[in-house]
Design a protein around this motif. Sequence first.
Motif, PDB file in Angstrom:
ATOM      1  N   SER A   1       0.860  -1.178   0.000  1.00 62.32           N
ATOM      2  CA  SER A   1       0.000   0.000   0.000  1.00 62.32           C
ATOM      3  C   SER A   1       0.900   1.234   0.000  1.00 62.32           C
ATOM      4  CB  SER A   1      -0.924   0.001   1.224  1.00 62.32           C
ATOM      5  OG  SER A   1      -0.172   0.030   2.421  1.00 62.32           O
ATOM      6  N   GLN A   2       0.427   2.314  -0.607  1.00 61.81           N
ATOM      7  CA  GLN A   2       1.207   3.541  -0.656  1.00 61.81           C
ATOM      8  C   GLN A   2       0.277   4.726  -0.867  1.00 61.81           C
ATOM      9  OE1 GLN A   2       3.069   2.168  -4.632  1.00 61.81           O
ATOM     10  NE2 GLN A   2       3.241   4.401  -4.770  1.00 61.81           N
ATOM     11  N   TRP A   3       0.763   5.902  -0.501  1.00 62.12           N
ATOM     12  CA  TRP A   3       0.032   7.143  -0.707  1.00 62.12           C
ATOM     13  C   TRP A   3       0.563   7.811  -1.966  1.00 62.12           C
ATOM     14  CZ3 TRP A   3      -4.202   9.631   0.648  1.00 62.12           C
ATOM     15  CH2 TRP A   3      -4.303  10.995   0.378  1.00 62.12           C
TER      16      TRP A   3
ATOM     17  N   ALA B   1       0.223  11.390  -4.116  1.00 61.93           N
ATOM     18  CA  ALA B   1      -0.246  12.769  -3.968  1.00 61.93           C
ATOM     19  C   ALA B   1      -1.214  13.141  -5.085  1.00 61.93           C
ATOM     20  CB  ALA B   1       0.943  13.729  -3.973  1.00 61.93           C
TER      21      ALA B   1
ATOM     22  N   ALA C   1      -7.757   1.772  -5.304  1.00 60.79           N
ATOM     23  CA  ALA C   1      -7.627   3.020  -4.545  1.00 60.79           C
ATOM     24  C   ALA C   1      -8.720   3.067  -3.494  1.00 60.79           C
ATOM     25  CB  ALA C   1      -7.728   4.225  -5.469  1.00 60.79           C
TER      26      ALA C   1
ATOM     27  N   ARG D   1      -9.050   5.409  -1.416  1.00 63.56           N
ATOM     28  CA  ARG D   1      -9.426   6.831  -1.352  1.00 63.56           C
ATOM     29  C   ARG D   1      -8.934   7.497  -2.618  1.00 63.56           C
ATOM     30  NH1 ARG D   1     -11.111  10.321   2.452  1.00 63.56           N
ATOM     31  NH2 ARG D   1     -10.964   8.714   4.048  1.00 63.56           N
TER      32      ARG D   1
ATOM     33  N   ALA E   1      -3.270   9.816 -10.314  1.00 66.75           N
ATOM     34  CA  ALA E   1      -4.081  10.049  -9.122  1.00 66.75           C
ATOM     35  C   ALA E   1      -4.921  11.303  -9.284  1.00 66.75           C
ATOM     36  CB  ALA E   1      -3.175  10.197  -7.898  1.00 66.75           C
TER      37      ALA E   1
ATOM     38  N   GLY F   1      -6.012  12.880  -3.539  1.00 66.62           N
ATOM     39  CA  GLY F   1      -5.029  12.051  -2.865  1.00 66.62           C
ATOM     40  C   GLY F   1      -5.429  10.585  -2.958  1.00 66.62           C
ATOM     41  N   LEU F   2      -4.483   9.730  -3.309  1.00 71.17           N
ATOM     42  CA  LEU F   2      -4.789   8.336  -3.613  1.00 71.17           C
ATOM     43  C   LEU F   2      -4.180   7.411  -2.564  1.00 71.17           C
ATOM     44  CD1 LEU F   2      -6.284   7.291  -6.186  1.00 71.17           C
ATOM     45  CD2 LEU F   2      -4.044   6.642  -7.066  1.00 71.17           C
ATOM     46  N   GLU F   3      -5.046   6.670  -1.882  1.00 74.67           N
ATOM     47  CA  GLU F   3      -4.583   5.591  -1.014  1.00 74.67           C
ATOM     48  C   GLU F   3      -4.549   4.328  -1.867  1.00 74.67           C
ATOM     49  OE1 GLU F   3      -6.166   2.898   2.687  1.00 74.67           O
ATOM     50  OE2 GLU F   3      -6.785   5.004   2.665  1.00 74.67           O
TER      51      GLU F   3
ATOM     52  N   HIS G   1      -3.534   0.573  -3.209  1.00 77.20           N
ATOM     53  CA  HIS G   1      -3.249  -0.782  -2.743  1.00 77.20           C
ATOM     54  C   HIS G   1      -2.997  -1.660  -3.967  1.00 77.20           C
ATOM     55  CE1 HIS G   1      -4.497  -0.051   1.471  1.00 77.20           C
ATOM     56  NE2 HIS G   1      -5.224   0.898   0.886  1.00 77.20           N
TER      57      HIS G   1
ATOM     58  N   ARG H   1      -1.462  -4.296   3.512  1.00 74.18           N
ATOM     59  CA  ARG H   1      -0.865  -3.540   4.616  1.00 74.18           C
ATOM     60  C   ARG H   1       0.152  -4.343   5.412  1.00 74.18           C
ATOM     61  NH1 ARG H   1      -6.442  -0.411   6.437  1.00 74.18           N
ATOM     62  NH2 ARG H   1      -6.170   1.383   5.038  1.00 74.18           N
TER      63      ARG H   1
END
Length: 253
Positions: free
Chosen positions: A14-16, A18, A36, A38, A70, A73-75, A77, A111
């Motif tokens: 998982s990563q964030w 921008a 995603a 989010r 993105a 903001g992209l969560e 996975h 995660r």
Amino acid sequence: MPKFRHQPTAPTRSQWVAPGAAIDAHRHDDHQIVYAARGVLAVTTGAGTWVAPANRAVWVPAGTVHAHHAHGGLELHLVGLSPAENPLGLDEPAVLTVGPLLRELILAYTRAPGDGSPARARLRAVLLDQLRASPQTPVHLPAPTAPALRALCAILHADPGDPRTLAALGREIGASGRTLSRLFRSDLGMTFPQWRTQLRLYRALVLLAEGTPVTTVAHACGWSSASAFIDVFRRAYGHTPGAHLARGGAEER
């Protein structure tokens, strides 16, 4: 996508990402599920763009050159699967519905990757079972190859709310409405109204991810009223644009 990276193993993590950021074109020797939790994810290949809000995921088959973008903001996975594992039996990208159980499985699996425990193996088995049962959804914006279609689609990409008919747009680019209608079916596999609706929904997701009010989105994307937009959006994504905007593109847990 003339230049791309070759990353043999598709990562599971998982990563964030921008808002507005991109992951450049690359390919894996593995299959990959891209989700995603989010924000709004766009996955682009040479064949077009697959768009996924937070109740959708994108299936990327092994060897497919693809890039991520993105919106908001992209969560993000990512689930990598070996070439021998193809729970969907698909050799082309697809958008999948992510229900509550599949969502939680993806989040849990990405995660805490790589521990090799029996519990993780069981989690993976259930995840694969849920992927096999996940319905595909038509959230795909194919890329035209015919020169006349490329010219027409460029006009609508610049202004998805352009209300002109196919015949009127054809006059601008020097092609008849009949010819363009035939090209949409043969080149893109859909009618002009279907393609334009997909484009408008894609742009609506992007604007909502940026926090644009629903009524503004409706008019910018070519709907005559907010209620008409809400009806089309709900049928496409299973919830209203207001609900999507209120939770920042994230599904409720």
